[in-house]
Write an enzyme that holds these catalytic residues in place. Structure first.
Site, PDB file in Angstrom:
ATOM      1  N   GLU A  91       0.804  -1.239   0.000  1.00  0.00           N
ATOM      2  CA  GLU A  91       0.000   0.000   0.000  1.00  0.00           C
ATOM      3  C   GLU A  91       0.833   1.283   0.000  1.00  0.00           C
ATOM      4  O   GLU A  91       0.671   2.134   0.877  1.00  0.00           O
ATOM      5  CB  GLU A  91      -0.952   0.015   1.205  1.00  0.00           C
ATOM      6  CG  GLU A  91      -1.957  -1.116   1.190  1.00  0.00           C
ATOM      7  CD  GLU A  91      -2.949  -1.037   2.342  1.00  0.00           C
ATOM      8  OE1 GLU A  91      -2.993  -0.027   3.052  1.00  0.00           O
ATOM      9  OE2 GLU A  91      -3.690  -2.024   2.528  1.00  0.00           O
ATOM     10  N   ASN A 139       2.180  -5.309  -3.100  1.00  0.00           N
ATOM     11  CA  ASN A 139       0.799  -5.637  -2.728  1.00  0.00           C
ATOM     12  C   ASN A 139      -0.016  -4.363  -2.512  1.00  0.00           C
ATOM     13  O   ASN A 139       0.463  -3.421  -1.884  1.00  0.00           O
ATOM     14  CB  ASN A 139       0.834  -6.456  -1.423  1.00  0.00           C
ATOM     15  CG  ASN A 139      -0.500  -7.098  -1.081  1.00  0.00           C
ATOM     16  OD1 ASN A 139      -1.118  -7.755  -1.909  1.00  0.00           O
ATOM     17  ND2 ASN A 139      -0.946  -6.922   0.159  1.00  0.00           N
ATOM     18  N   HIS A 175     -10.177  -6.457  -1.119  1.00  0.00           N
ATOM     19  CA  HIS A 175     -11.185  -6.254  -0.066  1.00  0.00           C
ATOM     20  C   HIS A 175     -12.349  -5.533  -0.740  1.00  0.00           C
ATOM     21  O   HIS A 175     -12.296  -4.332  -0.962  1.00  0.00           O
ATOM     22  CB  HIS A 175     -10.614  -5.414   1.079  1.00  0.00           C
ATOM     23  CG  HIS A 175      -9.525  -6.123   1.812  1.00  0.00           C
ATOM     24  ND1 HIS A 175      -9.775  -7.210   2.629  1.00  0.00           N
ATOM     25  CD2 HIS A 175      -8.198  -5.921   1.850  1.00  0.00           C
ATOM     26  CE1 HIS A 175      -8.639  -7.640   3.143  1.00  0.00           C
ATOM     27  NE2 HIS A 175      -7.664  -6.880   2.677  1.00  0.00           N
ATOM     28  N   GLU A 204      -5.875 -11.035  -0.541  1.00  0.00           N
ATOM     29  CA  GLU A 204      -6.621 -10.788   0.712  1.00  0.00           C
ATOM     30  C   GLU A 204      -8.122 -10.734   0.474  1.00  0.00           C
ATOM     31  O   GLU A 204      -8.836  -9.993   1.149  1.00  0.00           O
ATOM     32  CB  GLU A 204      -6.172  -9.456   1.346  1.00  0.00           C
ATOM     33  CG  GLU A 204      -4.677  -9.348   1.536  1.00  0.00           C
ATOM     34  CD  GLU A 204      -4.242  -8.083   2.268  1.00  0.00           C
ATOM     35  OE1 GLU A 204      -5.090  -7.394   2.862  1.00  0.00           O
ATOM     36  OE2 GLU A 204      -3.036  -7.783   2.241  1.00  0.00           O
ATOM     37  N   ASP A 206     -11.913 -10.588   0.439  1.00  0.00           N
ATOM     38  CA  ASP A 206     -13.146 -10.792   1.204  1.00  0.00           C
ATOM     39  C   ASP A 206     -14.182  -9.874   0.580  1.00  0.00           C
ATOM     40  O   ASP A 206     -13.844  -8.899  -0.079  1.00  0.00           O
ATOM     41  CB  ASP A 206     -12.969 -10.579   2.722  1.00  0.00           C
ATOM     42  CG  ASP A 206     -12.275  -9.308   3.128  1.00  0.00           C
ATOM     43  OD1 ASP A 206     -12.329  -8.323   2.365  1.00  0.00           O
ATOM     44  OD2 ASP A 206     -11.682  -9.280   4.227  1.00  0.00           O
TER      45      ASP A 206
HETATM   46  C1  XIL Z   1      -5.553  -5.795   8.841  1.00  0.00           C
HETATM   47  C2  XIL Z   1      -5.693  -6.876   9.910  1.00  0.00           C
HETATM   48  O1  XIL Z   1      -6.581  -7.891   9.476  1.00  0.00           O
HETATM   49  C3  XIL Z   1      -6.134  -6.290  11.207  1.00  0.00           C
HETATM   50  O2  XIL Z   1      -6.090  -7.285  12.221  1.00  0.00           O
HETATM   51  C4  XIL Z   1      -5.219  -5.130  11.583  1.00  0.00           C
HETATM   52  O3  XIL Z   1      -5.692  -4.522  12.737  1.00  0.00           O
HETATM   53  C5  XIL Z   1      -5.149  -4.115  10.475  1.00  0.00           C
HETATM   54  O4  XIL Z   1      -4.738  -4.759   9.302  1.00  0.00           O
HETATM   55  N1  XIL Z   1      -4.652  -4.567   4.001  1.00  0.00           N
HETATM   56  C6  XIL Z   1      -3.584  -5.295   4.463  1.00  0.00           C
HETATM   57  C7  XIL Z   1      -3.699  -6.044   5.732  1.00  0.00           C
HETATM   58  O5  XIL Z   1      -2.577  -5.408   3.769  1.00  0.00           O
HETATM   59  O6  XIL Z   1      -2.479  -6.082   6.430  1.00  0.00           O
HETATM   60  C8  XIL Z   1      -4.783  -5.465   6.614  1.00  0.00           C
HETATM   61  O7  XIL Z   1      -4.933  -6.329   7.726  1.00  0.00           O
HETATM   62  C9  XIL Z   1      -6.068  -5.321   5.838  1.00  0.00           C
HETATM   63  C10 XIL Z   1      -5.884  -4.357   4.696  1.00  0.00           C
END
Ligand code: XIL
Length: 298
Positions: A91, A139, A175, A204, A206
């Site tokens: 990010e 990523n 996400h 990741e 969801d």
């Molecule tokens: C999130 C985790 O799931 C949480 O437990 C934490 O508090 C914050 O981060 N993008 C990412 C992940 O790359 O590392 C993040 O994970 C979600 C968004």
């Protein structure tokens, strides 16, 4: 494949400037090995989830550069042959396609403040030296379709490939907060990235649903959610260089979406709160086995 979620972030691995705490990460790796799973490492460089001692402005750029280099070497060597791919940088780009302010870039950064993607290039070179066999990924969130952010990432990795900066792939977090997802745009983004010779991992995924009361979702939403998962899995399978699909957690019981959305959203994963498979699970399984049931590893 098992993803360590928070267990390999700076905040977990670095209780203070001098110590490393690999206990949580090692537990993940042990579980994965016992169950013949791979591990994707996450993440070596990110502006968030860093310990306060690191970000409280005590360090000058030279010191931060030394700390980050040491971190990358120690962590990657510790997990050599155990973690097959790393999110080296997470990010770094904002929604307008500009670099985000961060401790590693310009607050005060590792010596490349204001010099665009030079700091990212530097850490990919360090990572490749630390573990030449690990696959190295950039990523990113919300750069899955075609937009200013994904354009900026595409331009960066194209430049890296041209100049032989060691990068193997781009992670698309996915996400997804909506149900009308532009799948063709995602497919087009995967196509242009893989055309550069890079792999794509969906890192990741969801698909968060609105909650009416805590834990309660509309049954129509679960069906739409299954279609979103199906479309994304299909877009990945259609591209030979889209080589991994990973959800962020697996049961709605422990998903980050709840606390992240003040409990207005949830039910984002393939298994519900009682660990039962949802329509989305069946859709993903069908896509994975389409035309070739042996592709599904039971
Ligand atoms: C999130 C985790 O799931 C949480 O437990 C934490 O508090 C914050 O981060 N993008 C990412 C992940 O790359 O590392 C993040 O994970 C979600 C968004």
């Amino acid at each position: 494949m098992l993803e360590p979620e928070d267990a390999m972030k700076w905040r977990a691995l670095r209780p203070d400037e001098f110590a490393f705490d690999f206990r949580e990460g090692d537990e993940i790796v042990r579980f994965a090995q016992a169950n013949r799973m791979k591990v994707r490492g996450h993440c070596l460089v990110w502006g968030r989830d860093n310990p306060a001692w690191l970000t409280q402005n005590r360090f000058a750029a030279r010191q931060l550069s030394r700390l980050l280099h040491e971190h990358i070497v120690r962590v990657m060597k510790h997990y050599q042959n155990q973690v097959f791919a790393w999110d080296v940088v997470n990010e770094a780009v904002d929604e307008n396609g500009n670099l985000r302010d961060s401790v590693w870039y310009n607050e005060p950064g590792i010596g490349f403040a204001g010099k665009g993607t030079a700091y990212i290039e530097k850490v990919f070179r360090w990572a490749h030296q630390a573990d030449p066999h690990a696959l190295l990924f950039y990523n990113e969130a919300e750069g899955e379709g075609l937009n200013r952010k994904s354009d900026a990432i595409y331009a960066m990795v194209k430049d890296f490939k041209r100049r032989r900066v060691p990068i193997d792939g781009v992670g698309l977090q996915m996400h997804i907060p909506i149900l009308d997802v532009d799948i063709p745009a995602i497919a087009a983004n995967i196509a242009r990235l893989t055309a550069l010779g890079l792999q794509v991992h969906i890192t990741e995924i969801d698909v968060a649903l609105p909650l009416r009361t805590p834990g309660s979702v509309r049954s129509e939403d679960l069906i739409c959610q299954a279609d979103v998962y199906r479309g994304i899995v299909r877009a990945c399978l259609n591209s030979p260089k889209c080589t991994a699909i990973q959800t962020w957690g697996f049961t709605d019981k422990y998903s980050w979406i709840g606390s992240h959305s003040h409990h207005t959203r949830g039910a984002a994963l393939l298994f519900d709160q009682a660990y039962q498979p949802k329509a989305a699970y069946r859709a993903v399984l069908e896509e994975l086995s389409a035309g070739n049931p042996s592709r599904v590893d039971h």
